[in-house]
Design a protein around this motif. Structure first.
Motif, PDB file in Angstrom:
ATOM      1  N   THR A  14       0.815  -1.214   0.000  1.00 56.64           N
ATOM      2  CA  THR A  14       0.000   0.000   0.000  1.00 56.64           C
ATOM      3  C   THR A  14       0.852   1.269   0.000  1.00 56.64           C
ATOM      4  O   THR A  14       0.512   2.249  -0.632  1.00 56.64           O
ATOM      5  CB  THR A  14      -0.946   0.027   1.217  1.00 56.64           C
ATOM      6  OG1 THR A  14      -0.181  -0.256   2.396  1.00 56.64           O
ATOM      7  CG2 THR A  14      -2.043  -1.019   1.063  1.00 56.64           C
ATOM      8  N   GLN A  15       1.985   1.247   0.708  1.00 59.57           N
ATOM      9  CA  GLN A  15       2.894   2.405   0.684  1.00 59.57           C
ATOM     10  C   GLN A  15       4.291   1.984   1.095  1.00 59.57           C
ATOM     11  O   GLN A  15       4.470   1.091   1.921  1.00 59.57           O
ATOM     12  CB  GLN A  15       2.397   3.520   1.630  1.00 59.57           C
ATOM     13  CG  GLN A  15       3.040   4.870   1.328  1.00 59.57           C
ATOM     14  CD  GLN A  15       2.521   6.002   2.228  1.00 59.57           C
ATOM     15  OE1 GLN A  15       1.709   5.802   3.108  1.00 59.57           O
ATOM     16  NE2 GLN A  15       3.006   7.200   1.994  1.00 59.57           N
ATOM     17  N   SER A  29       1.364  -3.028   4.020  1.00 60.78           N
ATOM     18  CA  SER A  29       0.642  -3.872   3.081  1.00 60.78           C
ATOM     19  C   SER A  29      -0.734  -4.246   3.615  1.00 60.78           C
ATOM     20  O   SER A  29      -1.074  -3.947   4.765  1.00 60.78           O
ATOM     21  CB  SER A  29       1.498  -5.122   2.830  1.00 60.78           C
ATOM     22  OG  SER A  29       0.733  -6.234   2.518  1.00 60.78           O
ATOM     23  N   LYS A  30      -1.513  -4.927   2.780  1.00 62.78           N
ATOM     24  CA  LYS A  30      -2.832  -5.398   3.200  1.00 62.78           C
ATOM     25  C   LYS A  30      -2.750  -6.623   4.118  1.00 62.78           C
ATOM     26  O   LYS A  30      -3.769  -7.113   4.573  1.00 62.78           O
ATOM     27  CB  LYS A  30      -3.676  -5.731   1.963  1.00 62.78           C
ATOM     28  CG  LYS A  30      -4.038  -4.497   1.149  1.00 62.78           C
ATOM     29  CD  LYS A  30      -4.924  -4.828  -0.027  1.00 62.78           C
ATOM     30  CE  LYS A  30      -5.321  -3.567  -0.771  1.00 62.78           C
ATOM     31  NZ  LYS A  30      -6.087  -3.853  -1.984  1.00 62.78           N
ATOM     32  N   THR A  54      -5.682  -3.961   7.206  1.00 63.59           N
ATOM     33  CA  THR A  54      -4.794  -3.413   6.183  1.00 63.59           C
ATOM     34  C   THR A  54      -4.090  -2.175   6.706  1.00 63.59           C
ATOM     35  O   THR A  54      -4.741  -1.273   7.240  1.00 63.59           O
ATOM     36  CB  THR A  54      -5.613  -3.030   4.932  1.00 63.59           C
ATOM     37  OG1 THR A  54      -6.156  -4.213   4.364  1.00 63.59           O
ATOM     38  CG2 THR A  54      -4.754  -2.332   3.895  1.00 63.59           C
ATOM     39  N   TRP A  56      -2.691   1.047   5.638  1.00 65.61           N
ATOM     40  CA  TRP A  56      -2.811   1.846   4.415  1.00 65.61           C
ATOM     41  C   TRP A  56      -1.629   2.792   4.216  1.00 65.61           C
ATOM     42  O   TRP A  56      -1.306   3.164   3.096  1.00 65.61           O
ATOM     43  CB  TRP A  56      -4.095   2.685   4.445  1.00 65.61           C
ATOM     44  CG  TRP A  56      -5.350   1.906   4.241  1.00 65.61           C
ATOM     45  CD1 TRP A  56      -6.372   1.746   5.130  1.00 65.61           C
ATOM     46  CD2 TRP A  56      -5.747   1.175   3.071  1.00 65.61           C
ATOM     47  NE1 TRP A  56      -7.362   0.955   4.600  1.00 65.61           N
ATOM     48  CE2 TRP A  56      -7.004   0.584   3.334  1.00 65.61           C
ATOM     49  CE3 TRP A  56      -5.137   0.946   1.825  1.00 65.61           C
ATOM     50  CZ2 TRP A  56      -7.669  -0.203   2.403  1.00 65.61           C
ATOM     51  CZ3 TRP A  56      -5.812   0.154   0.905  1.00 65.61           C
ATOM     52  CH2 TRP A  56      -7.062  -0.402   1.199  1.00 65.61           C
ATOM     53  N   LYS A  97      -6.500   6.583   6.407  1.00 66.75           N
ATOM     54  CA  LYS A  97      -6.056   6.387   5.028  1.00 66.75           C
ATOM     55  C   LYS A  97      -4.706   7.022   4.705  1.00 66.75           C
ATOM     56  O   LYS A  97      -4.018   6.615   3.775  1.00 66.75           O
ATOM     57  CB  LYS A  97      -7.104   6.960   4.057  1.00 66.75           C
ATOM     58  CG  LYS A  97      -8.450   6.256   4.109  1.00 66.75           C
ATOM     59  CD  LYS A  97      -8.376   4.798   3.731  1.00 66.75           C
ATOM     60  CE  LYS A  97      -8.338   4.598   2.238  1.00 66.75           C
ATOM     61  NZ  LYS A  97      -8.615   3.209   1.840  1.00 66.75           N
ATOM     62  N   ASN A 292       1.804  -0.235  -7.006  1.00 62.74           N
ATOM     63  CA  ASN A 292       0.934   0.551  -6.122  1.00 62.74           C
ATOM     64  C   ASN A 292       1.638   1.738  -5.501  1.00 62.74           C
ATOM     65  O   ASN A 292       0.997   2.713  -5.119  1.00 62.74           O
ATOM     66  CB  ASN A 292       0.380  -0.336  -4.998  1.00 62.74           C
ATOM     67  CG  ASN A 292      -0.586  -1.374  -5.517  1.00 62.74           C
ATOM     68  OD1 ASN A 292      -1.121  -1.247  -6.618  1.00 62.74           O
ATOM     69  ND2 ASN A 292      -0.819  -2.415  -4.738  1.00 62.74           N
ATOM     70  N   THR A 293       2.950   1.644  -5.349  1.00 58.74           N
ATOM     71  CA  THR A 293       3.660   2.702  -4.630  1.00 58.74           C
ATOM     72  C   THR A 293       5.123   2.756  -5.070  1.00 58.74           C
ATOM     73  O   THR A 293       5.738   1.715  -5.316  1.00 58.74           O
ATOM     74  CB  THR A 293       3.543   2.484  -3.098  1.00 58.74           C
ATOM     75  OG1 THR A 293       4.376   3.413  -2.413  1.00 58.74           O
ATOM     76  CG2 THR A 293       3.926   1.066  -2.683  1.00 58.74           C
TER      77      THR A 293
END
Length: 334
Positions: A14-15, A29-30, A54, A56, A97, A292-293
């Motif tokens: 995710t980042q 991550s998720k 998750t 975020w 988020k 994703n990142t």
């Protein structure tokens, strides 16, 4: 440019974020886990366990002392980078988020999601840097609800009293950190959801990526769009290279349509664009799904990407990258 492939997550990234020295890379991550890696060899140094949903978002302060993370378990947590211990947790009605430290490391801004009757909220917390970090103020110093389109991204702008935000509608706006008043906005910054927002080292300009298949460079003070990089695929992340006039873009088709597309069609590459001339100059392959990142090391010697495939890849630039003259024979002084 042989990458280090870091297989420490079981679900999509995710980042990712480098610390200011560039020797550590943090990834979330998720799969509920936060990992930290050595950037020089891609080895995993440790994990930060505790979230039940998750993760975020994350950010690390300028001294690599504190790490802050936000999760779908409705908590924001402060960690000791060195020990991996959770020092403090803030609880909210909905998922967190995005989180970000201020320039001086004395504040954290976070966005919580609009869901189940709860409005999306932006909260700013003071960070107590005395003692061991476990004694933090429970209540935010300020809190506001941006009206209109849902806010998805936030960061402290060029001055500490302004918060820079990206929205679901494609809007980019500056808000007063104390009153929550919208100071300035660019409603047409993008035509679709803003997926990433990363500032330059001095915060004078920033880059955004969007599902509208473009990334854009903006001036922070006026929100003027300076440059546009148009691609043929939805973008999930964009980063600014250090010491070279490049921006890095990553994305690809969404996870739902990945199974029906080949790697080449899916466009799962990190793209390098010339920051000034708005021309694509190269691509780096590697992921088996959308990127994703993306993050670039503050030292400018490497970059990392995190994908839907659960892998973090760290690429150290070849010698030729530093020798190339991106402006032809023109010498640009820093």
């Amino acid at each position: 440019m042989k990458p280090y492939s870091c297989p420490g997550h079981e679900r999509s990234l995710t980042q990712i974020k480098f610390n200011p020295e560039g020797d550590l890379l943090f990834s979330c991550s998720k799969d509920h886990v936060i990992n930290v890696w050595f950037t020089h060899n891609g080895e995993r140094l440790g994990t930060y366990d505790g979230h039940n949903g998750t993760v975020w978002t994350l950010d690390v302060d300028s001294q690599s002392r504190f790490l802050v993370s936000g999760s779908a378990d409705n908590t924001m947590r402060l960690w000791s980078v060195q020990t991996g211990k959770c020092l403090y947790r803030w609880e909210f009605p909905t998922a967190v988020k995005r989180v970000a430290f201020s320039d001086e490391d004395d504040q954290i801004v976070c966005i919580t999601e609009q869901r189940m009757g709860h409005q999306g909220a932006v909260r700013i917390f003071s960070v107590n840097r005395e003692d061991d970090g476990t004694n933090q103020p429970k209540e935010p110093t300020s809190m506001f609800h941006p009206v209109g389109s849902k806010a998805t991204l936030c960061a402290f702008a060029h001055t500490p009293n302004l918060i820079l935000m990206g929205h679901e509608s494609g809007k980019v706006a500056l808000f007063d950190a104390k009153t929550g008043e919208e100071v300035l906005s660019n409603e047409r910054a993008h035509m679709d959801l803003v997926t990433d927002l990363q500032l330059s080292p001095d915060r004078s300009y920033f880059i955004t990526s969007s599902k509208d298949k473009t990334a854009r460079l903006h001036e922070t003070r006026t929100l003027t769009v300076l440059k546009t990089y148009s691609t043929e695929t939805p973008l999930n992340s964009a980063a600014i290279a250090r010491g070279k006039p490049y921006v890095l873009l990553g994305g690809g088709q969404d996870a739902m349509s990945v199974t029906t597309t080949s790697l080449r069609q899916g466009k799962f590459e990190t793209r390098f664009w010339h920051k000034v001339f708005e021309e694509e100059v190269g691509r780096v392959k590697g992921h088996f799904g959308p990127i994703n990142t993306i993050a670039v090391s503050p030292k400018g010697d490497c970059f990392a990407s995190g994908g839907e495939d659960g892998f973090v890849r760290v690429h150290h630039f070849d010698e030729s990258y530093f020798r190339v003259k991106p402006y032809g024979d023109l010498e640009i002084e820093d």
